[in-house]
Design a protein around this motif. Structure first.
Motif, short mmCIF file in Angstrom:
data_model
loop_
_atom_site.label_atom_id
_atom_site.label_comp_id
_atom_site.label_asym_id
_atom_site.label_seq_id
_atom_site.Cartn_x
_atom_site.Cartn_y
_atom_site.Cartn_z
N GLN A 51 -14.81 -4.45 -18.98
CA GLN A 51 -13.67 -4.57 -19.89
C GLN A 51 -13.74 -3.46 -20.93
O GLN A 51 -14.80 -3.16 -21.48
CB GLN A 51 -13.70 -5.93 -20.59
N GLY A 52 -12.58 -2.87 -21.21
CA GLY A 52 -12.50 -1.85 -22.26
C GLY A 52 -12.30 -0.46 -21.69
O GLY A 52 -12.85 -0.12 -20.64
N ARG A 53 -11.51 0.35 -22.40
CA ARG A 53 -11.23 1.72 -21.97
C ARG A 53 -12.32 2.71 -22.44
O ARG A 53 -12.60 3.70 -21.79
CB ARG A 53 -9.89 2.18 -22.54
N ARG A 54 -12.89 2.44 -23.62
CA ARG A 54 -13.88 3.34 -24.21
C ARG A 54 -15.10 2.54 -24.63
O ARG A 54 -15.01 1.36 -24.97
CB ARG A 54 -13.30 4.06 -25.44
N PHE A 55 -16.26 3.23 -24.63
CA PHE A 55 -17.51 2.60 -25.01
C PHE A 55 -18.19 3.48 -26.05
O PHE A 55 -18.13 4.71 -25.97
CB PHE A 55 -18.40 2.39 -23.79
N SER A 56 -18.83 2.83 -27.01
CA SER A 56 -19.42 3.57 -28.12
C SER A 56 -20.66 4.34 -27.71
O SER A 56 -21.04 5.31 -28.37
CB SER A 56 -19.76 2.60 -29.26
N SER A 57 -21.31 3.89 -26.64
CA SER A 57 -22.55 4.55 -26.20
C SER A 57 -22.81 4.22 -24.74
O SER A 57 -22.24 3.28 -24.17
CB SER A 57 -23.73 4.07 -27.04
N SER A 58 -23.71 5.00 -24.14
CA SER A 58 -24.11 4.71 -22.76
C SER A 58 -24.82 3.37 -22.67
O SER A 58 -24.68 2.65 -21.67
CB SER A 58 -25.02 5.83 -22.24
N SER A 81 -23.60 6.17 -17.74
CA SER A 81 -23.46 6.81 -19.03
C SER A 81 -21.99 7.06 -19.33
O SER A 81 -21.11 6.83 -18.48
CB SER A 81 -24.24 8.13 -19.06
N VAL A 82 -21.71 7.51 -20.54
CA VAL A 82 -20.33 7.75 -20.96
C VAL A 82 -20.10 9.24 -21.18
O VAL A 82 -21.03 10.00 -21.44
CB VAL A 82 -19.98 6.97 -22.24
N THR A 83 -18.84 9.63 -21.07
CA THR A 83 -18.44 11.00 -21.38
C THR A 83 -18.29 11.15 -22.90
O THR A 83 -18.42 10.20 -23.66
CB THR A 83 -17.10 11.33 -20.71
N ARG A 84 -17.97 12.36 -23.33
CA ARG A 84 -17.74 12.59 -24.76
C ARG A 84 -16.57 11.74 -25.27
O ARG A 84 -16.50 11.43 -26.45
CB ARG A 84 -17.46 14.08 -25.00
N GLU A 85 -15.65 11.38 -24.38
CA GLU A 85 -14.50 10.56 -24.76
C GLU A 85 -14.82 9.07 -24.75
O GLU A 85 -13.99 8.25 -25.12
CB GLU A 85 -13.33 10.82 -23.80
N GLY A 86 -16.02 8.72 -24.28
CA GLY A 86 -16.39 7.31 -24.23
C GLY A 86 -16.03 6.61 -22.94
O GLY A 86 -16.21 5.40 -22.82
N LYS A 87 -15.52 7.37 -21.96
CA LYS A 87 -15.21 6.79 -20.66
C LYS A 87 -16.48 6.73 -19.82
O LYS A 87 -17.43 7.49 -20.06
CB LYS A 87 -14.18 7.65 -19.92
N PRO A 88 -16.52 5.86 -18.81
CA PRO A 88 -17.66 5.91 -17.88
C PRO A 88 -17.72 7.28 -17.20
O PRO A 88 -16.71 7.78 -16.71
CB PRO A 88 -17.33 4.81 -16.87
N SER A 89 -18.88 7.89 -17.23
CA SER A 89 -19.06 9.17 -16.55
C SER A 89 -19.10 8.92 -15.06
O SER A 89 -20.05 8.33 -14.54
CB SER A 89 -20.37 9.83 -17.02
N ALA A 90 -18.08 9.38 -14.34
CA ALA A 90 -17.93 8.99 -12.94
C ALA A 90 -16.92 9.88 -12.26
O ALA A 90 -16.10 10.54 -12.90
CB ALA A 90 -17.47 7.53 -12.85
N PHE A 91 -16.97 9.88 -10.93
CA PHE A 91 -15.94 10.53 -10.14
C PHE A 91 -14.66 9.71 -10.27
O PHE A 91 -14.68 8.50 -10.14
CB PHE A 91 -16.36 10.62 -8.67
#
Length: 273
Positions: free
Chosen positions: A245-252, A62-72
């Motif tokens: 690929q990509g720094r941000r994602f629009s959705s999980s 899933s992604v964070t509110r910023e669109g990054k992968p939710s991860a450690f």
């Protein structure tokens, strides 16, 4: 999930694969100076499988509110205040599964995972970052975990295949600390940590005494350890990862599709004295 930033996106490593790397470190642990763990097979199993409970969640990143992968990530090393950027109830459910899935197979290994979980949520968690209305949920989880640890201890004490020394509280505590150390070294690897660090605890030595192990980054996924705790000099380990690929994602959903479309590749970490 664990994430490591690249020039064009992220390397993503699942928790179970990160734990397998920690298990590989534990398997190589021990030399004339540092004590090897016993009962060996059960300790190594606990370390290598300590994050198996994350498998289902990591299959659906899933992604964070910023669109990054939710991860450690490298930002969380040594802090552990954001619970890996996921909902607290979801996080506790995963941690519960991670303990139970191993504890039901092997009480000794399961107790090591349970001690690891308790340490993360007490000694290392920042309660001030948790909403006041969610603290009872955390405290109820910790109480239930304490009861389960006592159940595991009872099963261990009744296990005739273990020696009195292997059942001893101090021995189990030392094995928990080895899990923590190998887990930490794997985390440093999987996020390409670039600052000096240490392996959390002082580890037991042959003949008595303990020693802290310091970690000095020499380059991406290249570390010098002092003092050297492994059986062989200059080791290299590989672990699987996928590059998105990509720094941000629009959705999980977009991240999940990108993750599963990416091939599994092998990354390496090099350790030296």
């Amino acid at each position: 999930m664990l994430r490591m930033e690249s020039e064009s996106g992220w390397w993503l490593i699942t928790h179970p694969d990160h734990a397998r790397l920690a298990g590989a470190f534990a398997e190589a642990w021990g030399n004339a100076r540092f004590r090897k763990p016993e009962p060996r097979a059960r300790v190594l199993f606990g370390i290598a499988a300590h994050d198996d409970g994350w498998a289902t969640r990591d299959a659906h990143p899933s992604v964070t509110r910023e669109g990054k992968p939710s991860a450690f990530s490298s930002e969380l090393v040594g802090k552990y205040s954001a619970f890996e950027e996921i909902d607290l109830a979801d996080y506790l459910a995963v941690r519960e599964r991670a303990v139970r899935v191993i504890g039901e197979q092997d009480a000794y290994a399961g107790l090591l995972v349970a001690l690891h979980t308790n340490d993360l949520l007490t000694a290392r968690a920042d309660r001030s970052t948790i909403k006041a209305e969610e603290l009872p949920l955390l405290d109820a989880f910790l109480k239930a975990q304490e009861e389960y640890r006592q159940e595991l201890i009872g099963r261990i004490q009744a296990d005739g295949s273990l020696t009195p020394a292997e059942k001893a509280t101090q021995t189990i505590h030392e094995h928990f600390q080895l899990l923590q150390a190998c887990d930490n070294l794997s985390l440093l690897t999987c996020v390409a940590f670039a600052s000096p660090a240490h392996l959390l605890h002082s580890l037991p030595l042959n003949g008595g005494g303990v020693s802290e192990v310091h970690v000095l980054p020499l380059g991406p996924r290249q570390f010098r350890l002092d003092p050297w705790p492994f059986v062989d000099d200059d080791l290299s380990f590989e672990f699987p990862a996928r590059h998105v690929q990509g720094r941000r994602f629009s959705s999980s959903a977009e991240l999940e599709a990108t993750f599963h479309a990416a091939p599994v590749e092998s990354l390496h970490v090099t350790l030296s004295a």
